[in-house]
Scaffold this active site. Structure first.
Site, PDB file in Angstrom:
ATOM      1  CG  ASN A  16      -1.698   1.233   1.425  1.00 36.99           C
ATOM      2  OD1 ASN A  16      -1.801   2.052   0.511  1.00 36.99           O
ATOM      3  ND2 ASN A  16      -2.292   1.399   2.609  1.00 36.99           N
ATOM      4  CD1 TRP A  17       3.365   0.880  -2.917  1.00 39.27           C
ATOM      5  CD2 TRP A  17       3.558   2.098  -4.796  1.00 39.27           C
ATOM      6  NE1 TRP A  17       4.045   0.120  -3.847  1.00 39.27           N
ATOM      7  CE2 TRP A  17       4.166   0.835  -5.006  1.00 39.27           C
ATOM      8  CE3 TRP A  17       3.546   3.022  -5.844  1.00 39.27           C
ATOM      9  CZ2 TRP A  17       4.776   0.485  -6.222  1.00 39.27           C
ATOM     10  CZ3 TRP A  17       4.146   2.678  -7.050  1.00 39.27           C
ATOM     11  CH2 TRP A  17       4.760   1.427  -7.232  1.00 39.27           C
ATOM     12  CE  LYS A  18       0.172   3.369   4.856  1.00 34.86           C
ATOM     13  NZ  LYS A  18       0.001   3.549   6.273  1.00 34.86           N
ATOM     14  CG  HIS A  49      -5.851   1.698   5.315  1.00 33.44           C
ATOM     15  ND1 HIS A  49      -5.437   2.631   6.232  1.00 33.44           N
ATOM     16  CD2 HIS A  49      -4.799   0.869   5.094  1.00 33.44           C
ATOM     17  CE1 HIS A  49      -4.166   2.385   6.543  1.00 33.44           C
ATOM     18  NE2 HIS A  49      -3.762   1.320   5.873  1.00 33.44           N
ATOM     19  CD  GLU A  88      -2.984   5.381   6.918  1.00 28.88           C
ATOM     20  OE1 GLU A  88      -2.964   5.450   5.672  1.00 28.88           O
ATOM     21  OE2 GLU A  88      -2.033   4.914   7.582  1.00 28.88           O
ATOM     22  CD  GLU A 121      -3.475  -2.783   7.419  1.00 31.66           C
ATOM     23  OE1 GLU A 121      -2.352  -2.994   6.963  1.00 31.66           O
ATOM     24  OE2 GLU A 121      -4.138  -1.770   7.157  1.00 31.66           O
ATOM     25  N   GLY A 179       2.384   2.115  10.799  1.00 28.24           N
ATOM     26  CA  GLY A 179       3.303   3.242  10.625  1.00 28.24           C
ATOM     27  C   GLY A 179       4.022   3.653  11.897  1.00 28.24           C
ATOM     28  CB  SER A 231       5.280  -1.780  11.986  1.00 30.04           C
ATOM     29  OG  SER A 231       4.813  -0.463  12.239  1.00 30.04           O
ATOM     30  N   GLY A 257       2.775  -1.142   4.347  1.00 36.08           N
ATOM     31  CA  GLY A 257       2.780   0.278   4.020  1.00 36.08           C
ATOM     32  C   GLY A 257       4.201   0.752   3.755  1.00 36.08           C
ATOM     33  N   GLY A 258       4.817   1.343   4.775  1.00 40.20           N
ATOM     34  CA  GLY A 258       6.137   1.970   4.628  1.00 40.20           C
ATOM     35  C   GLY A 258       7.161   1.130   3.881  1.00 40.20           C
TER      36      GLY A 258
HETATM   37  C1  PEP Z   1      -0.821   0.046   6.119  1.00 44.07           C
HETATM   38  O1  PEP Z   1      -1.003   1.228   6.015  1.00 44.07           O
HETATM   39  O2  PEP Z   1      -1.645  -0.739   5.617  1.00 44.07           O
HETATM   40  C2  PEP Z   1       0.340  -0.416   6.863  1.00 44.07           C
HETATM   41  C3  PEP Z   1       0.331  -1.650   7.288  1.00 44.07           C
HETATM   42  O3  PEP Z   1       1.341   0.501   7.076  1.00 44.07           O
HETATM   43  P1  PEP Z   1       2.793   0.198   7.719  1.00 44.07           P
HETATM   44  O4  PEP Z   1       3.302  -1.066   7.099  1.00 44.07           O
HETATM   45  O5  PEP Z   1       3.619   1.397   7.353  1.00 44.07           O
HETATM   46  O6  PEP Z   1       2.588   0.058   9.174  1.00 44.07           O
END
Ligand code: PEP
Length: 249
Positions: free
Chosen positions: A8-10, A94, A96, A164, A170, A209, A230-231
Site C-alpha cells: 500500500n503505497w498510500k 483502511h 486511515e 491491521e 506506521g 509495521s 505500508g512503509g
Molecule cells: C498500512 O497502512 O496498511 C500499513 C500496514 O502501514 P505500515 O506497514 O507502514 O505500518
C-alpha cells in the site's frame, strides 16, 4: 495457502520514483515470485504503474473505491474505473480512511459490495486501536468490524481480510507473533461461522509495521496468509524480502 503480499503505497510517489519502483519490482517478479504480489499505488499512478508491471505477474490494486459506479462525486474513484485500468483488487476500510474520512462499517460494506460488482477482490481492513487493546477489547472490536463490513455475496473468491491493529500502523510497533496468532485464529473461526468451509479459504493478511526483519516470523504464523505492507513497500529490497518470506502454497 499461497500468500499474498500487498504493498500500500498510500499518498506517496511522484511519477519518476513510482515508475522506478514499479520497474524494479517487475524485474524481480519476472525472475519468479515465491507468492502472489500486489501493488496499490496512488490513483494518479495506477495507469502508468499498471503498464510497467504488465506481464510480470504483479497485480494492481486501488487503495480505496467509491460505492457507486459513476456520478457527481468529486475526487472519488469508482471500482469500475479501477477495473478499467487493470486493477484486480481494491483496499476498503483502511484505518486511515475510517479515521480521516469517517468511514463506518456500513460504508465499508457498500464499498466492498461495489468492488465485488466490478469484479474486484475487496481487501477489507479492520483492527482495534491502542485504547481498545489496552481495555482487552481487541477480539470484540475485530469481530464487530468483520461481521459489520462483509457484504452479502462475499466469499473466499472475492474477499481478503487484513487485520491491521491501528497502533501498529506506521509506528514501528509490530504486533508479536502471539498477538497475531490470537487474533487471526479468532478471525478464522468467525469466517468459518460466516461462510462455513469456505471460511478456511479466505486469505487473512496481517498489516502493521511489517518489514524485512520481522516478515518471516509473522508470515510463518498459521492463519497468516500474507501481509499488507505500508512503509516498507516503498523500498524494493525490503518489500521483496517480505515477498520472499511468503508461502508458495
Ligand atoms: C498500512 O497502512 O496498511 C500499513 C500496514 O502501514 P505500515 O506497514 O507502514 O505500518
Amino acid at each position: 495457502m499461497r500468500s499474498l503480499v500487498a504493498g500500500n503505497w498510500k499518498m506517496n510517489g511522484f511519477k519518476a520514483e513510482s515508475l522506478e519502483l514499479a520497474s524494479d519490482l517487475a524485474g524481480r517478479a519476472r525472475s519468479g515470485a515465491v507468492c502472489d504480489v500486489l501493488v496499490c499505488p496512488p490513483s494518479t499512478m495506477l495507469s502508468d504503474v499498471g503498464a510497467v508491471i504488465s506481464g510480470s505477474g504483479i497485480m494492481l490494486g486501488g487503495q480505496d473505491c467509491h460505492a457507486l459506479e459513476s456520478g457527481a462525486h468529486t475526487g472519488d474513484v469508482s471500482p469500475v474505473m479501477l477495473a478499467d485500468l487493470g486493477c484486480s483488487h481494491a483496499i476498503v476500510g483502511h484505518s486511515e480512511r475510517r479515521a480521516n474520512h469517517g468511514e463506518s462499517d456500513a460504508v465499508v460494506t457498500e464499498k466492498a459490495a461495489a468492488a465485488h460488482k466490478a469484479g474486484l477482490t475487496a481487501i477489507i481492513c479492520l483492527g482495534e486501536n491502542a485504547a481498545e487493546r489496552v481495555e482487552g477489547r481487541a477480539k470484540e472490536i475485530v469481530t464487530l468490524q468483520l461481521h459489520g463490513s462483509l457484504p452479502e455475496g462475499a466469499s473466499a473468491a472475492n474477499t481478503v481480510i487484513a487485520y491491521e491493529p491501528v497502533w501498529a500502523i506506521g509506528t514501528g510497533n509490530t504486533a508479536t507473533p502471539q498477538d497475531v496468532t490470537e487474533i487471526h485464529d479468532h478471525l478464522r473461526g468467525e469466517l468459518i461461522r460466516a461462510f462455513g468451509d469456505d471460511g478456511n479459504a479466505v486469505r487473512l493478511l496481517y498489516g502493521g509495521s511489517v518489514n524485512a526483519g520481522n516478515a518471516s516470523e509473522l508470515l510463518a504464523v498459521d492463519n497468516v496468509n500474507g501481509a499488507l505492507v505500508g512503509g516498507a513497500s516503498l523500498k524494493p529490497d525490503d518489500f521483496w524480502a517480505i515477498v520472499e518470506s511468503g508461502r508458495p502454497d
